[in-house]
Write an enzyme that holds these catalytic residues in place. Structure first.
Site, PDB file in Angstrom:
ATOM      1  N   HIS A 117       0.821  -1.219   0.000  1.00  0.00           N
ATOM      2  CA  HIS A 117       0.000   0.000   0.000  1.00  0.00           C
ATOM      3  C   HIS A 117       0.857   1.273   0.000  1.00  0.00           C
ATOM      4  CE1 HIS A 117      -3.759  -2.269   1.725  1.00  0.00           C
ATOM      5  NE2 HIS A 117      -3.517  -2.552   0.456  1.00  0.00           N
ATOM      6  N   ASN A 210      -3.696 -12.239  15.716  1.00  0.00           N
ATOM      7  CA  ASN A 210      -4.458 -10.982  15.768  1.00  0.00           C
ATOM      8  C   ASN A 210      -5.053 -10.815  17.167  1.00  0.00           C
ATOM      9  OD1 ASN A 210      -5.088  -8.797  13.996  1.00  0.00           O
ATOM     10  ND2 ASN A 210      -7.216  -9.430  13.925  1.00  0.00           N
ATOM     11  N   ALA A 228       0.172  -8.212  19.528  1.00  0.00           N
ATOM     12  CA  ALA A 228       1.284  -8.594  18.646  1.00  0.00           C
ATOM     13  C   ALA A 228       2.632  -8.554  19.363  1.00  0.00           C
ATOM     14  CB  ALA A 228       1.310  -7.678  17.429  1.00  0.00           C
TER      15      ALA A 228
HETATM   16  P1  OAD Z   1      -7.483  -2.597  10.430  1.00  0.00           P
HETATM   17  O1  OAD Z   1      -7.587  -1.399  11.295  1.00  0.00           O
HETATM   18  O2  OAD Z   1      -8.605  -2.872   9.490  1.00  0.00           O
HETATM   19  O3  OAD Z   1      -7.301  -3.896  11.335  1.00  0.00           O
HETATM   20  C1  OAD Z   1      -6.331  -3.940  12.336  1.00  0.00           C
HETATM   21  C2  OAD Z   1      -6.421  -5.290  13.012  1.00  0.00           C
HETATM   22  O4  OAD Z   1      -5.413  -5.362  13.992  1.00  0.00           O
HETATM   23  C3  OAD Z   1      -7.749  -5.535  13.735  1.00  0.00           C
HETATM   24  O5  OAD Z   1      -8.257  -6.822  13.382  1.00  0.00           O
HETATM   25  C4  OAD Z   1      -7.390  -5.480  15.217  1.00  0.00           C
HETATM   26  O6  OAD Z   1      -8.132  -6.395  15.999  1.00  0.00           O
HETATM   27  C5  OAD Z   1      -5.926  -5.887  15.188  1.00  0.00           C
HETATM   28  N1  OAD Z   1      -5.139  -5.318  16.293  1.00  0.00           N
HETATM   29  C6  OAD Z   1      -5.282  -4.133  16.926  1.00  0.00           C
HETATM   30  N2  OAD Z   1      -4.355  -3.965  17.866  1.00  0.00           N
HETATM   31  C7  OAD Z   1      -3.579  -5.084  17.836  1.00  0.00           C
HETATM   32  C8  OAD Z   1      -2.444  -5.533  18.569  1.00  0.00           C
HETATM   33  N3  OAD Z   1      -1.897  -4.797  19.546  1.00  0.00           N
HETATM   34  N4  OAD Z   1      -1.921  -6.746  18.279  1.00  0.00           N
HETATM   35  C9  OAD Z   1      -2.471  -7.530  17.312  1.00  0.00           C
HETATM   36  N5  OAD Z   1      -3.554  -7.166  16.590  1.00  0.00           N
HETATM   37  C10 OAD Z   1      -4.084  -5.947  16.833  1.00  0.00           C
HETATM   38  O7  OAD Z   1      -6.092  -2.489   9.654  1.00  0.00           O
HETATM   39  P2  OAD Z   1      -5.595  -3.273   8.342  1.00  0.00           P
HETATM   40  O8  OAD Z   1      -6.160  -4.640   8.307  1.00  0.00           O
HETATM   41  O9  OAD Z   1      -4.136  -3.105   8.282  1.00  0.00           O
HETATM   42  O10 OAD Z   1      -5.443   0.728   3.410  1.00  0.00           O
HETATM   43  O11 OAD Z   1      -6.280  -2.417   7.214  1.00  0.00           O
HETATM   44  C11 OAD Z   1      -6.034  -2.758   5.875  1.00  0.00           C
HETATM   45  C12 OAD Z   1      -6.028  -1.516   5.033  1.00  0.00           C
HETATM   46  O12 OAD Z   1      -7.220  -0.778   5.258  1.00  0.00           O
HETATM   47  C13 OAD Z   1      -4.931  -0.515   5.360  1.00  0.00           C
HETATM   48  O13 OAD Z   1      -3.694  -0.832   4.766  1.00  0.00           O
HETATM   49  C14 OAD Z   1      -5.489   0.760   4.839  1.00  0.00           C
HETATM   50  C15 OAD Z   1      -6.883   0.629   5.396  1.00  0.00           C
HETATM   51  O14 OAD Z   1      -7.859   1.364   4.809  1.00  0.00           O
HETATM   52  C16 OAD Z   1      -5.456   1.879   2.700  1.00  0.00           C
HETATM   53  O15 OAD Z   1      -5.516   2.974   3.211  1.00  0.00           O
HETATM   54  C17 OAD Z   1      -5.377   1.658   1.223  1.00  0.00           C
END
Ligand code: OAD
Length: 242
Positions: A117, A210, A228
């Site tokens: 990204h 996760n 994490a």
């Molecule tokens: P999300 O915010 O959608 O998901 C983050 C995940 O991390 C969630 O499932 C949380 O439960 C988990 N989480 C939070 N804190 C954590 C911790 N301390 N340890 C382990 N897990 C934890 O973020 P992404 O999946 O990265 O794209 O989102 C994908 C894409 O959506 C991003 O790259 C961005 C966004 O819109 C663009 O902007 C193109």
């Protein structure tokens, strides 16, 4: 919580490990996730700040949004999850793919990172496609060093509606993987959310690490729930110990 212990794994040699990370891996470094209760997409409209249409409509709003993300990134430090993944890469063949635009994997010691990204510490010229390293705030007064166009400098991040980087290399890596691990990602955004299905279709072992089960949790062979900074170092020790 752990579903499926190591003895139940399909017993493949862990020769090439493909890892996909998301915002959860950087959450404990102080960088906000997107979809958690206080996530970025609860404060900003994704269509306003993360689409080409949003940028065309209000470039200053978009540049300000990413200027804030860049400042946060500079202030953040890698956490034990980033560092553990670097240890894994030093000992095994690892393809590390991240959806994150921060540089915490690199600063945590990972030698090679695919930023599907894009990267907040890089710029892209919307006119000629030139990409280069960037520090500090970005404004519409900035000029492309390659084509000298004004007002075309944007963060080198992939917006919704744009094609993520390195999709061919990612497909090749998954095709020759023996283990696929997704860490800290909600499984809400494709194509990344589809990598587990690709891996599973090839019979590759899959693990989700996760805080809570993701949207695609049911497609993984094994699930490790927790922060994490704790789960990833434990998992890496397990792989290296084995
Ligand atoms: P999300 O915010 O959608 O998901 C983050 C995940 O991390 C969630 O499932 C949380 O439960 C988990 N989480 C939070 N804190 C954590 C911790 N301390 N340890 C382990 N897990 C934890 O973020 P992404 O999946 O990265 O794209 O989102 C994908 C894409 O959506 C991003 O790259 C961005 C966004 O819109 C663009 O902007 C193109």
């Amino acid at each position: 919580m752990l579903i499926g212990d190591r003895a139940e794994w399909k017993g493949r040699a862990m020769e090439h490990i493909v890892i996909l990370t998301g915002a959860g891996v950087s959450a404990e470094s102080g960088l906000g996730t997107f979809r958690d209760v206080d996530g970025l997409w609860t404060k900003y409209d994704l269509a306003d700040v993360a689409t080409p249409e949003g940028y065309a409509k209000n470039p200053d709003l978009v540049l300000d949004f990413y200027n804030a993300r860049r400042r946060n990134c500079v202030e953040a430090a890698p956490n034990p999850a980033h560092e553990a993944l670097a240890r894994l890469a030093a000992a095994r063949e690892v393809t590390l793919i991240t959806q994150n635009i921060d540089d915490l994997h690199e600063r945590g010691g990972s030698p090679s990172v695919i930023h599907m990204h894009g990267e907040i510490m890089r710029a892209l010229c919307a006119s000629c496609g030139h990409r280069w390293a960037w520090q500090g705030d970005m404004s519409r007064a900035d000029t492309c060093p390659s084509c000298a166009a004004d007002g075309t400098v944007r963060p080198d991040v992939v917006w919704f509606g744009e094609v993520p980087y390195a999709m061919r290399s990612i497909g090749d890596a998954i095709a020759r993987a023996s283990l696929f691990v997704a860490i800290g990602t909600s499984g809400a955004v494709y194509p990344a959310a589809g990598f587990v299905a690709e891996a599973a279709a090839r019979g590759i072992e899959t693990v989700e690490i996760n805080l809570e089960p993701s949207d695609v949790a049911g497609q993984f062979d094994r699930r490790i729930l927790g922060k994490a900074s704790e789960t990833v170092p434990r998992f890496v020790e397990e792989v290296l110990g084995g």
